[in-house]
Structures are given as structure tokens and as C-alpha cells.
Design a protein around this motif. Sequence first.
Motif, mmCIF file in Angstrom:
data_model
loop_
_atom_site.group_PDB
_atom_site.id
_atom_site.type_symbol
_atom_site.label_atom_id
_atom_site.label_comp_id
_atom_site.label_asym_id
_atom_site.label_seq_id
_atom_site.Cartn_x
_atom_site.Cartn_y
_atom_site.Cartn_z
ATOM 1 N N UNK A 273 0.817 -1.219 0.000
ATOM 2 C CA UNK A 273 0.000 0.000 0.000
ATOM 3 C C UNK A 273 0.845 1.260 0.000
ATOM 4 N N UNK A 274 2.154 1.128 -0.127
ATOM 5 C CA UNK A 274 3.024 2.301 -0.161
ATOM 6 C C UNK A 274 3.929 2.361 1.046
ATOM 7 N N UNK A 275 4.180 3.580 1.495
ATOM 8 C CA UNK A 275 5.115 3.820 2.582
ATOM 9 C C UNK A 275 4.599 3.310 3.923
ATOM 10 N N UNK A 276 5.536 3.189 4.872
ATOM 11 C CA UNK A 276 5.153 2.918 6.252
ATOM 12 C C UNK A 276 4.349 4.130 6.728
ATOM 13 N N UNK A 277 3.151 3.924 7.223
ATOM 14 C CA UNK A 277 2.333 5.058 7.663
ATOM 15 C C UNK A 277 3.033 5.883 8.750
ATOM 16 N N UNK A 278 2.925 7.197 8.635
ATOM 17 C CA UNK A 278 3.567 8.089 9.599
ATOM 18 C C UNK A 278 3.138 7.780 11.026
ATOM 19 N N UNK A 279 1.871 7.496 11.233
ATOM 20 C CA UNK A 279 1.377 7.225 12.580
ATOM 21 C C UNK A 279 2.020 5.971 13.165
ATOM 22 N N UNK A 280 2.220 4.961 12.349
ATOM 23 C CA UNK A 280 2.862 3.725 12.817
ATOM 24 C C UNK A 280 4.302 4.021 13.224
ATOM 25 N N UNK A 281 4.991 4.799 12.405
ATOM 26 C CA UNK A 281 6.380 5.158 12.715
ATOM 27 C C UNK A 281 6.453 6.007 13.982
ATOM 28 N N UNK A 282 5.578 7.008 14.090
ATOM 29 C CA UNK A 282 5.567 7.875 15.278
ATOM 30 C C UNK A 282 5.279 7.073 16.546
ATOM 31 N N UNK A 283 4.355 6.158 16.449
ATOM 32 C CA UNK A 283 4.016 5.315 17.607
ATOM 33 C C UNK A 283 5.240 4.529 18.060
ATOM 34 N N UNK A 284 5.949 3.933 17.122
ATOM 35 C CA UNK A 284 7.156 3.176 17.469
ATOM 36 C C UNK A 284 8.224 4.100 18.053
ATOM 37 N N UNK A 285 8.342 5.288 17.510
ATOM 38 C CA UNK A 285 9.359 6.238 17.975
ATOM 39 C C UNK A 285 9.107 6.706 19.408
ATOM 40 N N UNK A 286 7.889 6.544 19.911
ATOM 41 C CA UNK A 286 7.634 6.901 21.310
ATOM 42 C C UNK A 286 8.126 5.822 22.266
ATOM 43 N N UNK A 287 8.393 4.627 21.755
ATOM 44 C CA UNK A 287 8.823 3.512 22.605
ATOM 45 C C UNK A 287 10.274 3.105 22.396
ATOM 46 N N UNK A 288 10.878 3.585 21.312
ATOM 47 C CA UNK A 288 12.247 3.208 20.976
ATOM 48 C C UNK A 288 13.045 4.459 20.634
ATOM 49 N N UNK A 289 14.284 4.524 21.120
ATOM 50 C CA UNK A 289 15.129 5.651 20.722
ATOM 51 C C UNK A 289 15.578 5.440 19.271
ATOM 52 N N UNK A 290 16.258 6.411 18.692
ATOM 53 C CA UNK A 290 16.638 6.332 17.275
ATOM 54 C C UNK A 290 17.470 5.090 16.957
ATOM 55 N N UNK A 291 18.390 4.760 17.841
ATOM 56 C CA UNK A 291 19.251 3.594 17.615
ATOM 57 C C UNK A 291 18.414 2.307 17.656
ATOM 58 N N UNK A 292 17.558 2.172 18.655
ATOM 59 C CA UNK A 292 16.711 0.978 18.757
ATOM 60 C C UNK A 292 15.752 0.885 17.581
ATOM 61 N N UNK A 293 15.229 2.030 17.159
ATOM 62 C CA UNK A 293 14.309 2.056 16.022
ATOM 63 C C UNK A 293 15.010 1.576 14.753
ATOM 64 N N UNK A 294 16.245 2.018 14.568
ATOM 65 C CA UNK A 294 17.018 1.563 13.408
ATOM 66 C C UNK A 294 17.243 0.055 13.460
ATOM 67 N N UNK A 295 17.510 -0.468 14.646
ATOM 68 C CA UNK A 295 17.713 -1.907 14.781
ATOM 69 C C UNK A 295 16.408 -2.682 14.598
ATOM 70 N N UNK A 296 15.312 -2.133 15.080
ATOM 71 C CA UNK A 296 14.010 -2.776 14.886
ATOM 72 C C UNK A 296 13.672 -2.868 13.402
ATOM 73 N N UNK A 297 13.862 -1.787 12.686
ATOM 74 C CA UNK A 297 13.615 -1.800 11.241
ATOM 75 C C UNK A 297 14.594 -2.746 10.548
ATOM 76 N N UNK A 298 15.851 -2.716 10.968
ATOM 77 C CA UNK A 298 16.842 -3.638 10.409
ATOM 78 C C UNK A 298 16.467 -5.090 10.619
ATOM 79 N N UNK A 299 15.903 -5.387 11.789
ATOM 80 C CA UNK A 299 15.468 -6.753 12.074
ATOM 81 C C UNK A 299 14.304 -7.158 11.181
ATOM 82 N N UNK A 300 13.355 -6.249 10.983
ATOM 83 C CA UNK A 300 12.232 -6.545 10.084
ATOM 84 C C UNK A 300 12.732 -6.778 8.659
ATOM 85 N N UNK A 301 13.675 -5.966 8.222
ATOM 86 C CA UNK A 301 14.252 -6.133 6.885
ATOM 87 C C UNK A 301 14.981 -7.476 6.788
#
Length: 147
Positions: free
Chosen positions: A98-126
Motif C-alpha cells: 500500500x506504499x510507505x510505512x504510515x507516519x502514525x505507525x512510525x511515530x508510535x514506534x518512535x515513542x517507545x524506541x530511541x533512534x538507535x533501537x528504532x534503526x535496529x528494529x527496522x533492520x530486524x524486520x528487513x
Amino acid sequence: MSRTDVLDPGVARALSALSAAAKKGLGDPALAELVVIRASQLNHCAFCLDMHLAIAREHGLPEKQLELLAAWEEAEGVFDERERAALALTEAVTVLTDGFVPDEVYRRAATHFDDRQLAHLIGLAVAINNWNRVMVSRRVAPGGYAP
């Protein structure tokens, strides 16, 4: 066909290194297993599901979480908000039709993970999406994982 027969050894090492670095950087082995299991469910990867369900049990994840992971959004009280944010982001990264990762989904994750953890979470999904695609494409049957 085993896991070692499906890829060039250099590619397999690179994918394994990405997976290991992302898991280590996330710093939460139990959450990492929830993420890889959920992506593997979405991608219908029997090999990865078999392997990561075993690993999740080794890490002591509650059976209730494993049983209800496919319906995590409806499983109130089973997953905390941090886990729910990680699962939502995992789904958004896994299913990009359906296109890009929705902004709301990303923002929600960013409230629970710092930038480094968020990068690793996305890296793990990839990383798990790469493994899922290899194993599903090569039709690797479950049962080849041994701890």
C-alpha cells in the motif's frame, strides 16, 4: 534442502550478520523473536516460523503471546504498548503493497524506541523479510533448526 544449501555462503553470512546485529542492537531478545515470528507469519515462511518459535520458547516467551501473535491487535492485555508498537511497525515494513510505512505507525514506534533501537528494529524486520523470501522461494521445509 537445508538452510546452508539455499544461498551462496557469502550471502548467507551477510544475512546472518545483519540479523545478529539488528537483534543485538535492539537489546531485547524476546521482543526480537516476536518481531521475526510476526513477519514470518505474514510471509508464510514455515521454516522461519518453526525455528523462531523454538528460539522464542528458549527465551521464555509466554505461550499466550505465541498463540495470539497472529491476532495481536485484538489480544488486549497480552502485549504491552511497546510490543504492540514494534509489531505494527514490523507489519508496515513487511507489507509495503500500500506504499510507505504510515507516519502514525512510525511515530508510535518512535515513542517507545530511541533512534538507535528504532534503526535496529527496522533492520530486524528487513533481515527476517530477506530470510523469509529466500526460504519461501527455495521451498525450504520446516524442521531443519537445531539449537
